[in-house]
Design a protein around this motif. Structure first.
Motif, mmCIF file in Angstrom:
data_model
loop_
_atom_site.group_PDB
_atom_site.id
_atom_site.type_symbol
_atom_site.label_atom_id
_atom_site.label_comp_id
_atom_site.label_asym_id
_atom_site.label_seq_id
_atom_site.Cartn_x
_atom_site.Cartn_y
_atom_site.Cartn_z
ATOM 1 N N UNK A 195 0.835 -1.208 0.000
ATOM 2 C CA UNK A 195 0.000 0.000 0.000
ATOM 3 C C UNK A 195 0.868 1.254 0.000
ATOM 4 N N UNK A 196 1.834 1.330 0.886
ATOM 5 C CA UNK A 196 2.594 2.569 1.050
ATOM 6 C C UNK A 196 3.364 2.963 -0.211
ATOM 7 N N UNK A 197 4.211 2.087 -0.780
ATOM 8 C CA UNK A 197 4.970 2.526 -1.961
ATOM 9 C C UNK A 197 4.105 2.761 -3.186
ATOM 10 N N UNK A 198 3.113 1.902 -3.418
ATOM 11 C CA UNK A 198 2.268 2.082 -4.601
ATOM 12 C C UNK A 198 1.387 3.321 -4.474
ATOM 13 N N UNK A 199 0.874 3.571 -3.275
ATOM 14 C CA UNK A 199 0.063 4.778 -3.071
ATOM 15 C C UNK A 199 0.909 6.031 -3.256
ATOM 16 N N UNK A 200 2.140 5.988 -2.787
ATOM 17 C CA UNK A 200 3.020 7.139 -2.956
ATOM 18 C C UNK A 200 3.279 7.409 -4.442
ATOM 19 N N UNK A 201 3.456 6.340 -5.216
ATOM 20 C CA UNK A 201 3.664 6.516 -6.657
ATOM 21 C C UNK A 201 2.409 7.078 -7.325
ATOM 22 N N UNK A 202 1.247 6.585 -6.928
ATOM 23 C CA UNK A 202 -0.007 7.055 -7.539
ATOM 24 C C UNK A 202 -0.228 8.531 -7.243
ATOM 25 N N UNK A 203 -0.044 8.922 -5.978
ATOM 26 C CA UNK A 203 -0.258 10.324 -5.622
ATOM 27 C C UNK A 203 0.765 11.240 -6.280
ATOM 28 N N UNK A 204 1.963 10.727 -6.518
ATOM 29 C CA UNK A 204 2.987 11.554 -7.149
ATOM 30 C C UNK A 204 2.827 11.631 -8.665
ATOM 31 N N UNK A 205 2.197 10.627 -9.268
ATOM 32 C CA UNK A 205 2.124 10.564 -10.729
ATOM 33 C C UNK A 205 0.793 11.031 -11.298
ATOM 34 N N UNK A 206 -0.278 11.002 -10.496
ATOM 35 C CA UNK A 206 -1.595 11.339 -11.021
ATOM 36 C C UNK A 206 -2.207 12.455 -10.183
ATOM 37 N N UNK A 207 -2.843 13.406 -10.825
ATOM 38 C CA UNK A 207 -3.438 14.529 -10.071
ATOM 39 C C UNK A 207 -4.574 14.055 -9.184
ATOM 40 N N UNK A 208 -4.760 14.781 -8.101
ATOM 41 C CA UNK A 208 -5.819 14.408 -7.166
ATOM 42 C C UNK A 208 -7.175 14.536 -7.835
ATOM 43 N N UNK A 209 -8.020 13.588 -7.548
ATOM 44 C CA UNK A 209 -9.355 13.583 -8.150
ATOM 45 C C UNK A 209 -9.917 12.178 -8.122
ATOM 46 N N UNK A 210 -10.915 11.958 -8.930
ATOM 47 C CA UNK A 210 -11.590 10.668 -8.952
ATOM 48 C C UNK A 210 -10.674 9.568 -9.465
ATOM 49 N N UNK A 211 -9.852 9.899 -10.459
ATOM 50 C CA UNK A 211 -8.945 8.894 -11.015
ATOM 51 C C UNK A 211 -7.928 8.428 -9.973
ATOM 52 N N UNK A 212 -7.331 9.373 -9.252
ATOM 53 C CA UNK A 212 -6.357 9.012 -8.222
ATOM 54 C C UNK A 212 -7.005 8.187 -7.116
ATOM 55 N N UNK A 213 -8.209 8.583 -6.687
ATOM 56 C CA UNK A 213 -8.906 7.836 -5.630
ATOM 57 C C UNK A 213 -9.195 6.402 -6.079
ATOM 58 N N UNK A 214 -9.553 6.227 -7.346
ATOM 59 C CA UNK A 214 -9.818 4.880 -7.857
ATOM 60 C C UNK A 214 -8.555 4.024 -7.833
ATOM 61 N N UNK A 215 -7.416 4.616 -8.205
ATOM 62 C CA UNK A 215 -6.156 3.865 -8.190
ATOM 63 C C UNK A 215 -5.748 3.515 -6.760
ATOM 64 N N UNK A 216 -6.002 4.401 -5.815
ATOM 65 C CA UNK A 216 -5.662 4.115 -4.419
ATOM 66 C C UNK A 216 -6.511 2.966 -3.883
ATOM 67 N N UNK A 217 -7.779 2.936 -4.263
ATOM 68 C CA UNK A 217 -8.629 1.800 -3.856
ATOM 69 C C UNK A 217 -8.124 0.505 -4.489
ATOM 70 N N UNK A 218 -7.668 0.584 -5.728
ATOM 71 C CA UNK A 218 -7.132 -0.611 -6.393
ATOM 72 C C UNK A 218 -5.878 -1.115 -5.690
ATOM 73 N N UNK A 219 -5.053 -0.201 -5.171
ATOM 74 C CA UNK A 219 -3.858 -0.601 -4.427
ATOM 75 C C UNK A 219 -4.249 -1.370 -3.169
ATOM 76 N N UNK A 220 -5.279 -0.915 -2.471
ATOM 77 C CA UNK A 220 -5.759 -1.619 -1.286
ATOM 78 C C UNK A 220 -6.248 -3.023 -1.653
ATOM 79 N N UNK A 221 -6.975 -3.137 -2.755
ATOM 80 C CA UNK A 221 -7.473 -4.446 -3.182
ATOM 81 C C UNK A 221 -6.320 -5.379 -3.551
ATOM 82 N N UNK A 222 -5.291 -4.829 -4.181
ATOM 83 C CA UNK A 222 -4.131 -5.646 -4.541
ATOM 84 C C UNK A 222 -3.434 -6.177 -3.293
ATOM 85 N N UNK A 223 -3.309 -5.347 -2.279
ATOM 86 C CA UNK A 223 -2.671 -5.783 -1.039
ATOM 87 C C UNK A 223 -3.488 -6.891 -0.357
#
Length: 882
Positions: free
Chosen positions: A18-46
């Motif tokens: 969760x920590x490294x992938x979320x950090x990459x997502x927040x650094x690479x994609x602007x905040x918004x619905x797309x970023x929130x969706x990727x963060x949820x996907x990181x949780x599901x992957x873990x």
């Protein structure tokens, strides 16, 4: 061991995704619905990894489905995240599946910052679990046989895929369970078992004997190949797993070959080749006899052996009494054909039927990199067009300022402030005047210092970790087999050098702006003064007023109006150029799907030419029009200057007005440059913070990897012998050899002797055993009897041994009736022996006490003392007390 072979699962340590992938997502994609969706996907992957690897799995298809889903997800995210040691660093630790470890060392494990390593180990577990599920199937059920064949083929294909990809997926030597030799052997074993399952299926379906014989013969060939691979690999038999597998493979080869001969003998009987039938049955019986003699504890061939023996006896009987066919030799028999119904297929994700990509909307890293380069190309194109227009506008303003236009046309009276100068003065005062510039100039060094500190701290982390790595590499030399930090940090150091060069250029640009401000400071301060002070500072002049209605003045005003209109058009054009957008990800994805690669330069250049071709033409037309207008302005201004009266006051006034106009333009440009510099430093701070996080992450990952490697080295060092083996001298190794003939005394030599501990006091000598008549001992004593000298038939007393003895026995040979030694005289008595206290016995040749019986609980003639009550008997110490 079961007749079917399965493979144990590998075990993995817990990893936080969760920590490294979320950090990459927040650094690479602007905040918004797309970023929130990727963060949820990181949780599901873990969660998916924990379900697949963090708990024991049942031998059921549902558990295998979880493993396959996780493997498919790893394959899907591999091109979308930059998994590497110097970017998105995730360290995965896996234990060797076959190495059970030792009492002190633990099992062998390997930690790597590689997603390919994780994929390989997960696929190994998929194959292992598939083999376990297949081994649990009921071979008497038709559907179970089909499932077993499917799972064995999946396991074989997975092991074969690992064999072809493991070395390219890892950047160091793998553990033995996933090395190419091991997985190749496992793939052959699974393939042989899948072929055997088809043989069982054909037998249960009562297919033709020719087909069954070919299936069995092919299975025997597969088992033989697997057996050879196990034997030829020097490293495999050291595992207990393969020590159990080898006899099963050999037994299965014999069983399948015997089955093939059995069904081929039936075919020979149908063709009335009775001699061939007997020869094949005899060969099958011999094969099973060998299997039973060597591998009876691993497989059971009782039923098959009885079936073959019955058929052999019947065939011999019929041939002896009826057919009298010649029985050929086994070597003369025709070879049985082979029919392979199984093979290791290619592994092509997705393997799971229920797989859904958690990061479906995220584009692959190749597309992301192409998009990044395209964005740079687009920014360069926009900056080139906008920069050309701004540069032309600044040139136009500079030319007009040098000609004192439009102030010269407005100052025909010679006394009042020109309208343009008054507007410029109000504009500067409205923007904050000198105070705003000085504040911006003062903030720049602080921003620069902050960025330098972030960069220096980031590089210092790399330097410290590299120093530690070099020290450990020097200490352990070849044992320190991980990637050198100096090689791993090259991209980061190159990126850091680029940031340092950017900062150095920024410092130079700051100095240029500061010098320009110092040059224009006085004139800017003059424009900031009230109107009356500004009027007093401008020299006065009284030219003739006849120029107010002249044709030259009208032409100049018309040309200046056209230049102003051109500037406004450029502002509109600049906004349109910046507003152009186009999503290139679709084009890049299409190219990646069609060709497997992206020619970014060709696609980007073509698209940018299409988007900005028309704007480029408009910019060039604007620049060409400015050249024409400025040429006309200069020509008209010459005529205007010749018509004006030439005097010193007028020249001084015009010079001051030129400086004021230039100061206004400089003020606007300096403010723009300073705001741009402030924004640059703030943006660079965010980039440097990301760079710092990247350095921190990789240093932390390297530290974790370093700790794991140090732990493994400590365990391996603990398992190694502390000193080299040495040969024991001959006279020590064979103490019972006869004493050699004395010869010349050899030269003295130094022999290592261990330091001996100081000796403790020895126990007192045990008294010799007493002598008495056993018959007298059995007669009750009647009064006092004198004890005489010992009988002559008793042997002499034996000297006590120098070594400590164990628990005494009731009697010794040659000393009839000798009782145990009193406990008070035995310092080595064991606490676990509950031995009674025995009275003191006289030594041979010593007179007894008056009236003493041969044996008894007390001594007559002495006052009897009762033993003290409430005092438990004291246990003697194990070692003698000093």
């Amino acid at each position: 061991m079961a007749s079917f072979i399965s493979v144990p699962l590998k075990k993995s340590s817990e990893v936080d995704l969760v920590k490294p992938l979320s950090k990459f997502v927040t650094a690479s994609y602007p905040s918004g619905e797309e970023q929130a969706e990727y963060l949820r996907a990181v949780e599901e992957l873990n969660k998916l990894r924990k379900n697949a690897l963090g708990r024991p799995l049942d031998k059921h298809e549902s558990s295998l489905e979880i493993l396959l889903r996780y493997y498919d997800q790893l394959c899907a995210i591999e091109p979308k995240f930059p998994f590497s040691e110097n970017q998105l660093c995730l360290t995965f630790t896996w234990k060797d599946a076959f190495d059970k470890g030792s009492l002190f060392g633990g099992s062998v494990k390997l930690s790597l910052a590689s997603l390919g390593y994780e994929k390989t180990c997960v696929l190994f577990n998929c194959a292992a679990l598939a083999s376990q599920i297949a081994a649990e199937q009921n071979v008497d059920n038709d559907e179970c046989l089909k499932a077993a064949a499917r799972f064995y083929q999946l396991a074989s294909s997975a092991f074969s895929h690992i064999k072809d990809t493991v070395l390219s997926a890892l950047n160091r030597e793998p553990t033995m369970d996933i090395c190419p030799e091991t997985v190749s052997t496992l793939s052959s074993i699974m393939l042989a078992q899948a072929q055997e399952v088809f043989f069982l299926k054909a037998t249960s379906d009562k297919m033709k004997d020719a087909v069954i014989a070919k299936l069995a013969n092919q299975a025997a060939d597969f088992y033989g190949e697997a057996f050879k691979q196990c034997q030829y690999k020097d490293t495999l038999p050291k595992y207990f797993y393969f020590q159990e597998v080898l006899p099963v493979l050999a037994a299965k080869q014999g069983i399948m070959q015997a089955s093939a001969e059995l069904h081929q003998s039936i075919l020979a009987k149908q063709k009335k080749h009775f001699g061939e039938e007997i020869a094949r049955l005899q060969h099958a019986a011999d094969l099973l006899k060998t299997v039973r003699s060597r591998y009876d504890e691993y497989v059971s061939v009782k039923d098959l052996a009885e079936k073959i023996n019955r058929a052999l006896n019947a065939a011999k009987k019929d041939n002896d009494f009826i057919y009298h066919d010649r029985v050929p030799e086994v070597k003369d028999l025709e070879q049985i054909g082979k029919a392979a119904l199984v093979k290791a297929t290619a592994i092509t994700p997705p393997l799971s039927q229920k797989f859904t990509d958690l990061f479906e909307k995220m584009v692959p890293m190749a597309v992301q990199q192409s998009m990044s380069i395209y964005s740079q190309r687009k920014a360069e194109t926009v900056n080139r067009l906008v920069g050309a227009m701004r540069e032309a506008t600044n040139l136009c303003n500079g030319v007009l300022a040098s000609l004192n236009l439009p102030a010269a046309l407005e100052d025909l009276s010679g006394d009042s402030i020109p309208q343009s100068i008054a507007e410029k003065s109000k504009s500067i005062v409205g923007q904050g005047g000198l105070q705003s510039i000085e504040k911006l100039i003062k903030d720049l060094p602080e921003l620069l210092t902050r960025n330098r500190e972030i960069l220096d701290e980031s590089l210092k982390m790399l330097d410290d970790e590299e120093t530690t790595d070099n020290e450990l590499r020097t200490k352990f030399s070849q044992r320190w087999n991980r990637t050198p930090s100096g090689d791993l940090y090259k991209p980061l150091r190159a990126e850091g050098s680029n940031f340092r060069n950017i900062l150095d250029k920024a410092v130079q640009a700051d100095q240029v702006v500061r010098d320009r401000y110092n040059t224009q400071c006085d004139m800017i301060a003059l424009l900031c003064k009230p109107e009356n002070e500004l009027t007093a500072a401008i020299p006065s002049a009284n030219p003739t007023k006849t120029l107010q209605g002249s044709e030259v003045v009208n032409v100049l005003r018309s040309l200046l109006a056209q230049l102003d209109e051109m500037k406004r058009e450029r502002e509109v054009l600049e906004g349109e150029i910046k507003a152009v957008t186009f999503d290139m990800s679709t084009a890049f994805l299409k190219a990646l799907a069609q060709d497997g690669a992206i020619n970014e330069e060709q696609l980007s250049v073509s698209q940018l030419d299409q988007l900005y071709g028309s704007y480029n033409q408009k910019v060039q037309a604007s620049l060409h029009r400015q050249e024409e207008l400025l040429g006309q302005v200069q020509t008209s201004h010459q005529e205007f200057a010749s018509l004006k009266q030439s005097n010193s006051e007028a020249n001084q006034r015009e010079e001051v007005l030129k400086k004021l106009a230039s100061a206004h333009d400089s003020y606007v440009e300096i403010c723009s440059n300073l705001r741009e510099g402030t924004k640059f430093y703030n943006d660079l701070t965010e980039i440097l913070l990301k760079f710092q996080n990247k350095c921190s992450d990789i240093v932390f990952a390297r530290k974790t990897e370093r700790d794991e490697l140090l732990k493994e080295l400590q365990q391996s060092i603990a398992r190694e012998p502390s000193a080299p083996s040495f040969s024991v001298p001959a006279y020590q190794s064979n103490p019972g050899a006869p004493t050699p003939v004395p010869g010349p005394t050899p030269a003295p030599r130094t022999v290592f002797q261990p330091q001996q501990a100081p000796q403790k006091p020895q126990a007192p000598a045990r008294p010799p055993p007493p002598s008495f008549n056993p018959q007298a001992a059995s007669t009750p004593p009647t009064g006092s009897t004198a004890v005489g000298p010992p009988p002559t038939n008793n042997p002499p007393p034996v000297a006590p041994t120098s070594q400590a003895q164990g628990p005494p026995y009731p009697s010794y040979q040659g000393y009839p009736g000798f009782y145990q030694m009193p406990m008070g005289f035995n310092p080595y008595a064991y606490g676990q022996y509950n031995m009674p206290y025995m009275p003191y016995q006289a030594a041979p040749g010593q007179g007894g006490y008056p009236g003493a019986p041969p044996a008894g609980p007390s001594y007559p003639g002495y006052p009897q003392q009762q033993p003290p009550q409430q005092q438990p008997p004291q246990q003697q110490p194990y070692y003698p007390q000093p």
